[in-house]
Design a protein around this motif. Structure first.
Motif, PDB file in Angstrom:
ATOM      1  N   ASP A  89       0.809  -1.217   0.000  1.00  0.00           N
ATOM      2  CA  ASP A  89       0.000   0.000   0.000  1.00  0.00           C
ATOM      3  C   ASP A  89       0.846   1.273   0.000  1.00  0.00           C
ATOM      4  OD1 ASP A  89      -2.330  -1.482   0.064  1.00  0.00           O
ATOM      5  OD2 ASP A  89      -2.403  -1.524   2.251  1.00  0.00           O
ATOM      6  N   GLY A  90       2.167   1.131  -0.093  1.00  0.00           N
ATOM      7  CA  GLY A  90       3.043   2.299  -0.164  1.00  0.00           C
ATOM      8  C   GLY A  90       3.446   2.882   1.168  1.00  0.00           C
ATOM      9  N   LEU A  91       3.209   2.164   2.274  1.00  0.00           N
ATOM     10  CA  LEU A  91       3.582   2.679   3.596  1.00  0.00           C
ATOM     11  C   LEU A  91       5.045   2.345   3.895  1.00  0.00           C
ATOM     12  CD1 LEU A  91       0.384   1.571   5.534  1.00  0.00           C
ATOM     13  CD2 LEU A  91       0.967   3.897   4.814  1.00  0.00           C
ATOM     14  N   PRO A  92       5.748   3.240   4.581  1.00  0.00           N
ATOM     15  CA  PRO A  92       7.175   3.014   4.845  1.00  0.00           C
ATOM     16  C   PRO A  92       7.426   1.841   5.801  1.00  0.00           C
ATOM     17  CG  PRO A  92       6.567   5.318   5.179  1.00  0.00           C
ATOM     18  CD  PRO A  92       5.303   4.549   5.071  1.00  0.00           C
ATOM     19  N   ILE A  93       8.543   1.173   5.586  1.00  0.00           N
ATOM     20  CA  ILE A  93       9.048   0.157   6.506  1.00  0.00           C
ATOM     21  C   ILE A  93      10.519   0.470   6.769  1.00  0.00           C
ATOM     22  CG2 ILE A  93       9.594  -2.283   6.851  1.00  0.00           C
ATOM     23  CD1 ILE A  93       7.315  -2.969   4.948  1.00  0.00           C
ATOM     24  N   GLY A  94      10.883   0.577   8.031  1.00  0.00           N
ATOM     25  CA  GLY A  94      12.275   0.826   8.379  1.00  0.00           C
ATOM     26  C   GLY A  94      12.941  -0.423   8.919  1.00  0.00           C
ATOM     27  N   ILE A  95      14.240  -0.535   8.696  1.00  0.00           N
ATOM     28  CA  ILE A  95      15.025  -1.555   9.383  1.00  0.00           C
ATOM     29  C   ILE A  95      15.790  -0.882  10.507  1.00  0.00           C
ATOM     30  CG2 ILE A  95      15.228  -3.131   7.424  1.00  0.00           C
ATOM     31  CD1 ILE A  95      18.080  -2.027   6.976  1.00  0.00           C
ATOM     32  N   GLN A  96      16.070  -1.659  11.537  1.00  0.00           N
ATOM     33  CA  GLN A  96      16.817  -1.171  12.696  1.00  0.00           C
ATOM     34  C   GLN A  96      18.223  -1.759  12.641  1.00  0.00           C
ATOM     35  OE1 GLN A  96      16.334  -1.059  17.593  1.00  0.00           O
ATOM     36  NE2 GLN A  96      15.063  -2.446  16.397  1.00  0.00           N
ATOM     37  N   ILE A  97      19.217  -0.894  12.618  1.00  0.00           N
ATOM     38  CA  ILE A  97      20.609  -1.338  12.583  1.00  0.00           C
ATOM     39  C   ILE A  97      21.232  -1.013  13.934  1.00  0.00           C
ATOM     40  CG2 ILE A  97      22.789  -1.242  11.338  1.00  0.00           C
ATOM     41  CD1 ILE A  97      21.294  -0.025   8.979  1.00  0.00           C
ATOM     42  N   VAL A  98      21.798  -2.025  14.576  1.00  0.00           N
ATOM     43  CA  VAL A  98      22.317  -1.915  15.937  1.00  0.00           C
ATOM     44  C   VAL A  98      23.821  -2.155  15.926  1.00  0.00           C
ATOM     45  CG1 VAL A  98      22.026  -2.702  18.328  1.00  0.00           C
ATOM     46  CG2 VAL A  98      20.110  -2.904  16.708  1.00  0.00           C
ATOM     47  N   ALA A  99      24.542  -1.394  16.737  1.00  0.00           N
ATOM     48  CA  ALA A  99      25.990  -1.583  16.888  1.00  0.00           C
ATOM     49  C   ALA A  99      26.329  -1.665  18.371  1.00  0.00           C
ATOM     50  CB  ALA A  99      26.763  -0.447  16.213  1.00  0.00           C
ATOM     51  N   ALA A 100      27.589  -1.965  18.664  1.00  0.00           N
ATOM     52  CA  ALA A 100      28.032  -2.067  20.054  1.00  0.00           C
ATOM     53  C   ALA A 100      27.955  -0.710  20.740  1.00  0.00           C
ATOM     54  CB  ALA A 100      29.460  -2.599  20.105  1.00  0.00           C
ATOM     55  N   HIS A 101      27.771  -0.736  22.042  1.00  0.00           N
ATOM     56  CA  HIS A 101      27.711   0.501  22.819  1.00  0.00           C
ATOM     57  C   HIS A 101      28.956   1.348  22.566  1.00  0.00           C
ATOM     58  CE1 HIS A 101      28.195   3.081  26.403  1.00  0.00           C
ATOM     59  NE2 HIS A 101      26.882   3.189  26.287  1.00  0.00           N
ATOM     60  N   GLY A 102      28.719   2.639  22.329  1.00  0.00           N
ATOM     61  CA  GLY A 102      29.811   3.577  22.091  1.00  0.00           C
ATOM     62  C   GLY A 102      30.223   3.719  20.648  1.00  0.00           C
ATOM     63  N   ARG A 103      29.742   2.826  19.765  1.00  0.00           N
ATOM     64  CA  ARG A 103      30.169   2.864  18.362  1.00  0.00           C
ATOM     65  C   ARG A 103      29.157   3.624  17.500  1.00  0.00           C
ATOM     66  NH1 ARG A 103      32.632  -2.048  15.431  1.00  0.00           N
ATOM     67  NH2 ARG A 103      33.788  -0.308  14.496  1.00  0.00           N
ATOM     68  N   ASP A 104      28.706   4.763  18.000  1.00  0.00           N
ATOM     69  CA  ASP A 104      27.715   5.557  17.284  1.00  0.00           C
ATOM     70  C   ASP A 104      28.249   6.066  15.950  1.00  0.00           C
ATOM     71  OD1 ASP A 104      27.503   5.775  20.297  1.00  0.00           O
ATOM     72  OD2 ASP A 104      25.523   6.547  19.745  1.00  0.00           O
ATOM     73  N   ALA A 105      29.505   6.498  15.915  1.00  0.00           N
ATOM     74  CA  ALA A 105      30.082   7.024  14.677  1.00  0.00           C
ATOM     75  C   ALA A 105      30.149   5.927  13.614  1.00  0.00           C
ATOM     76  CB  ALA A 105      31.463   7.613  14.940  1.00  0.00           C
ATOM     77  N   PHE A 106      30.582   4.746  14.004  1.00  0.00           N
ATOM     78  CA  PHE A 106      30.604   3.624  13.063  1.00  0.00           C
ATOM     79  C   PHE A 106      29.196   3.281  12.602  1.00  0.00           C
ATOM     80  CE2 PHE A 106      30.019  -1.027  12.668  1.00  0.00           C
ATOM     81  CZ  PHE A 106      30.649  -1.199  11.451  1.00  0.00           C
ATOM     82  N   LEU A 107      28.240   3.284  13.522  1.00  0.00           N
ATOM     83  CA  LEU A 107      26.858   2.980  13.158  1.00  0.00           C
ATOM     84  C   LEU A 107      26.331   3.963  12.125  1.00  0.00           C
ATOM     85  CD1 LEU A 107      24.196   1.448  13.573  1.00  0.00           C
ATOM     86  CD2 LEU A 107      23.722   2.965  15.515  1.00  0.00           C
ATOM     87  N   LEU A 108      26.623   5.241  12.295  1.00  0.00           N
ATOM     88  CA  LEU A 108      26.177   6.238  11.328  1.00  0.00           C
ATOM     89  C   LEU A 108      26.823   5.996   9.962  1.00  0.00           C
ATOM     90  CD1 LEU A 108      26.230   9.463  13.518  1.00  0.00           C
ATOM     91  CD2 LEU A 108      24.213   8.299  12.622  1.00  0.00           C
ATOM     92  N   GLY A 109      28.108   5.654   9.943  1.00  0.00           N
ATOM     93  CA  GLY A 109      28.776   5.363   8.678  1.00  0.00           C
ATOM     94  C   GLY A 109      28.185   4.145   7.996  1.00  0.00           C
TER      95      GLY A 109
END
Length: 462
Positions: free
Chosen positions: A429-449
């Protein structure tokens, strides 16, 4: 350049004087006038006050002084974040006329970056529940299909972003309040690592389930806002020490050779709508095509349900118990029940929850020694009808209560790890679906990349 342009493009146009802050504001106010009457995402709108702030922003730029990284961008803060001099209702009739005298820290940082405040974004009552409605401002609707929910509790923020009413948005996340509405509205939401975005003031500086964080229409803009929000502060003893500037640029990392675990339901831990499950499964092929080593593995998070529900009830009773006792008819039933659940907890119950949470944290640490990323659903269902408080069934099976359909998000909450919700697919029906990507604690910069790299894989398809 339009209101649908990225925040970075809007900022570049401002810096080159291709558009003034006043002109940019008027473009956004026009979009708000067009979309907000139906969607109800922006509340407490004050155009004249915003115009005065935009004029001051133009004058500051003309004077040649130093400008903040968000100088001149229109911004509407989530209505649970205290903004000095602006109505802050928390979506509760008890605070319908509340005007704080002091900014909270996340607001202080974003305002210092130079934004032009235009109003607030709508929330559920006290940010409880992943569907945005309250008795002060009413219901926020999905910008793709207004018959559907925009999610919550940062539902007004996600809706306003997706509809082009604001270029960036702030939010908070306990049970998925940044990730769920991002998935429902087709934008990007980040629940940062515990301590990445410090909060102050809090009734309990040691409470570790809720965090503040950014929302945007793409990962680059998300990183820009995180760079403003993040960094240590002496008022927040649990703040991580990395400066905010660490996150200012989210350059895609190579996915080649990355070890990625993909799981639809953490081994049957929760129900997932068939179309959402198919989207998560399709991410495995996309990641494999990009050179990642993808396996159908997952950490064992069996204790997460007890941990989260215990700590949420304990937190809600501690924060709202006295207010409920004084105003027994002022809370929606689901929130009242959650507060009252905390009345029956013993010290041993809370101690057990923290012991189990410690085990979860250690298990995730070990899991991320063998894996770089974990991919899960961001929300277990697509946007559900707006006239429901929460989805009653998933694939024909009863949900249970207003928390049970959010396990994909709050199981990750219990681990303290950073997680980003990224638009990845659409329903029939055209509604958005997101995936959740998880990384280790503190690795926010890597997760964003990594998120930026996945975003490139689906660019032009979503």
């Amino acid at each position: 350049m339009t209101v649908d342009s990225s925040a970075r493009k809007q900022l570049a146009a401002l810096r080159r004087s291709e558009i003034s802050a006043r002109e940019l504001l008027d473009l956004h106010l026009d979009r708000i006038a067009d979309r907000n009457p139906e969607l109800n995402a922006v509340v407490s709108l004050d155009p004249e006050r915003a115009r005065a702030a935009a004029a001051a922003a133009d004058e500051a730029q003309a004077a040649g002084g130093p400008l903040g990284p968000l100088h001149g961008l229109p911004f509407a803060f989530k209505d649970t974040h205290a903004v000095a001099g602006w109505p802050t209702t928390y979506g509760s009739p008890l605070f319908a006329d509340h005007v704080p005298e002091q900014d909270e820290l996340i607001v202080e940082r974003v305002r210092r970056a130079g934004v032009v405040v235009i109003g607030r974004t709508n929330v559920p009552e006290f940010a409880a529940g992943s569907h945005t409605f309250n008795r002060v401002f009413g219901l926020t609707r999905n910008p793709i299909d207004p018959r559907r929910s925009a999610g919550g509790s940062s539902g007004g923020a996600a809706c306003a972003l997706a509809a082009g009413m604001v270029p960036l948005a702030d939010g908070s996340d306990m049970a998925g309040s940044l990730r769920n509405p991002a998935s429902f509205c087709g934008v990007v939401g980040l629940r940062p690592s515990l301590g990445r975005v410090p909060e102050w003031p809090l009734y309990n500086q040691w409470e570790t389930t809720s965090v503040g964080g950014p929302m945007a229409r793409n990962v680059g803009d998300l990183a820009l806002l995180l760079s403003v929000m993040a960094g240590p502060d002496p008022r927040a003893p649990q703040a991580l020490g990395d400066p905010g500037s660490t996150f200012a640029s989210a350059q895609p990392v190579s996915l080649a050779g990355r070890r990625v675990a993909v799981s639809v339901d953490l081994g049957g831990a929760f129900a997932v709508d068939h179309e959402v499950a198919a989207a998560v499964q399709s991410s495995a092929a996309a990641l494999t095509g990009a050179g990642a080593t993808v396996t159908a593995e997952h950490p064992a998070l069996d204790e997460a349900d007890e941990v989260f529900r215990t700590l949420r009830a304990w937190h809600f009773q501690a924060k709202f118990g006295a207010l409920l006792a004084a105003n027994p008819d002022a809370f929606k039933p689901s929130l009242e029940a959650n507060i009252r659940a905390g009345e029956h907890l013993s010290g041993a119950d809370v101690a057990r929850a923290y012991r189990l949470r410690t085990q979860l944290s250690e298990r995730m640490r070990l899991f991320f020694r063998e894996h770089d990323l974990l991919v899960l659903p961001a929300a277990q269902v697509p946007p559900f009808p707006a006239d429901q408080e929460y989805p009653s069934h998933i694939n024909g099976e009863p949900v249970g209560d207003y928390l049970a359909w959010m396990r994909a998000a709050y199981y990750v909450t219990a681990t303290g790890c950073p997680a980003v919700s990224l638009p990845f697919a659409r329903t029939a029906d055209g509604l958005p679906i997101g995936i959740q990507i998880v990384a280790a604690h503190g690795r926010d910069a890597f997760l964003l990349g990594a998120a930026a790299a996945v975003e490139e894989l689906v660019r032009g398809e979503f």
